[in-house]
Design a protein around this motif. Structure first.
Motif, PDB file in Angstrom:
ATOM      1  N   LEU A  86       0.852  -1.188   0.000  1.00 34.11           N
ATOM      2  CA  LEU A  86       0.000   0.000   0.000  1.00 34.11           C
ATOM      3  C   LEU A  86       0.886   1.235   0.000  1.00 34.11           C
ATOM      4  CD1 LEU A  86      -2.546  -0.943   2.813  1.00 34.11           C
ATOM      5  CD2 LEU A  86      -2.786  -1.346   0.363  1.00 34.11           C
ATOM      6  N   GLN A  87       0.472   2.229  -0.758  1.00 30.40           N
ATOM      7  CA  GLN A  87       1.150   3.518  -0.705  1.00 30.40           C
ATOM      8  C   GLN A  87       0.257   4.497   0.035  1.00 30.40           C
ATOM      9  OE1 GLN A  87       3.278   5.698  -4.126  1.00 30.40           O
ATOM     10  NE2 GLN A  87       1.354   6.821  -3.923  1.00 30.40           N
ATOM     11  N   VAL A  88       0.768   5.003   1.149  1.00 27.02           N
ATOM     12  CA  VAL A  88       0.074   6.048   1.898  1.00 27.02           C
ATOM     13  C   VAL A  88       0.783   7.355   1.558  1.00 27.02           C
ATOM     14  CG1 VAL A  88      -0.636   6.874   4.173  1.00 27.02           C
ATOM     15  CG2 VAL A  88      -0.427   4.408   3.737  1.00 27.02           C
ATOM     16  N   ALA A  89       0.029   8.336   1.081  1.00 26.36           N
ATOM     17  CA  ALA A  89       0.666   9.563   0.595  1.00 26.36           C
ATOM     18  C   ALA A  89      -0.057  10.807   1.083  1.00 26.36           C
ATOM     19  CB  ALA A  89       0.705   9.561  -0.936  1.00 26.36           C
ATOM     20  N   CYS A  90       0.718  11.865   1.185  1.00 28.92           N
ATOM     21  CA  CYS A  90       0.194  13.175   1.534  1.00 28.92           C
ATOM     22  C   CYS A  90       0.476  14.123   0.386  1.00 28.92           C
ATOM     23  CB  CYS A  90       0.862  13.694   2.813  1.00 28.92           C
ATOM     24  SG  CYS A  90       0.499  15.439   3.159  1.00 28.92           S
ATOM     25  N   GLU A  91      -0.565  14.758  -0.119  1.00 28.40           N
ATOM     26  CA  GLU A  91      -0.414  15.769  -1.151  1.00 28.40           C
ATOM     27  C   GLU A  91      -0.721  17.112  -0.508  1.00 28.40           C
ATOM     28  OE1 GLU A  91       0.806  15.084  -3.974  1.00 28.40           O
ATOM     29  OE2 GLU A  91       0.712  12.895  -3.818  1.00 28.40           O
ATOM     30  N   SER A  92       0.307  17.755   0.002  1.00 25.94           N
ATOM     31  CA  SER A  92       0.134  19.002   0.730  1.00 25.94           C
ATOM     32  C   SER A  92       1.363  19.877   0.502  1.00 25.94           C
ATOM     33  CB  SER A  92      -0.067  18.697   2.222  1.00 25.94           C
ATOM     34  OG  SER A  92      -0.432  19.865   2.930  1.00 25.94           O
ATOM     35  N   GLU A  93       1.524  20.885   1.333  1.00 32.04           N
ATOM     36  CA  GLU A  93       2.668  21.785   1.179  1.00 32.04           C
ATOM     37  C   GLU A  93       3.982  21.042   1.375  1.00 32.04           C
ATOM     38  OE1 GLU A  93       2.182  25.016   3.856  1.00 32.04           O
ATOM     39  OE2 GLU A  93       0.435  25.862   2.816  1.00 32.04           O
TER      40      GLU A  93
END
Length: 233
Positions: A86-93
């Protein structure tokens, strides 16, 4: 198949209390579990049972807090592996991504051999039966409906109770070497047919050399149905 499901809104609300702080291994684990729970519910609606367990995550993990909901997705096809990542990702600053291992078992109905099958046999309905199996334990795929395999030819011996996978079967020859066939030449809506003889065996969709019995010429044609070949003009 690449399946993407975003973490539940409730997960985001639990993270909001940590604004300006760091995310922990526990929060990443919760996002991964939430994703797998949604996947399991989706498959349950289609008659499949999914059990899962996520791999361990280092308790010392600290990541930049994510202002947006965490996204979670499979990095491979869970239907062809019991150990998808699984890829857990954050798309933020301050974007980041993390890979989490998981153990996933998808159980459901699939065709198995009702008796030993020998090479060259043509499959009939009584030669297969439905059983509950771990579908993603094989990378070769499964067959679900008897009507999808009836008439197919067994490519190699199959033991009784063994899973029927697509690579075990082949489409039977629609024309045999020496068969008389109908040769059709087509161009748009115009077509003309004549008699011919197959110079080799082939199944639907394959090319075969045929002898035009009228002109005695040998041509290459596409097999379109039992006893019928077609030549594009």
């Amino acid at each position: 198949m690449r399946t993407t499901i975003y973490a539940l809104t409730l997960l985001m609300s639990s993270f909001s209390a940590f604004a300006g702080t760091e995310l922990t291994a526990t929060q990443v684990h919760e996002a991964a579990v939430g994703f797998l729970e949604i996947f399991a519910k989706q498959q349950a609606a289609n008659g499949y049972k999914v059990s899962f367990e996520t791999g361990s995550i280092d308790d010392r993990l600290s990541l930049a807090h994510c202002l947006n909901p965490l996204s979670v997705e499979f990095t491979g096809d869970p239907w062809k592996s019991t150990r998808p990542s699984l890829q857990v990702a954050c798309e933020s600053e301050r974007p980041w991504r993390l890979f989490v291992t998981a153990s996933v078992s998808i159980t459901g109905p699939a065709l198995v051999a009702a008796r030993p099958l020998t090479r060259g046999e043509r499959v009939t309905k009584d030669m297969v039966t439905t059983d509950t199996v771990v579908i993603n334990a094989t990378r070769r795929g499964i067959m679900r409906q008897a009507q999808d395999v009836v008439g197919m030819e067994v490519r190699r011996p199959v033991n009784s109770g063994s899973l029927i996978t697509p690579d075990l079967l082949a489409a039977p020859d629609a024309v045999e070497r020496g068969d008389h066939v109908i040769i059709t030449a087509k161009s748009g809506s115009f077509s003309v047919s004549t008699r011919g003889k197959a110079l080799a065996s082939a199944s639907v969709g394959e090319q075969v050399l045929v002898e035009n019995l009228v002109s005695a010429r040998t041509v290459k044609a596409n097999v379109v149905a039992p006893g019928r070949v077609e030549i594009p003009m």
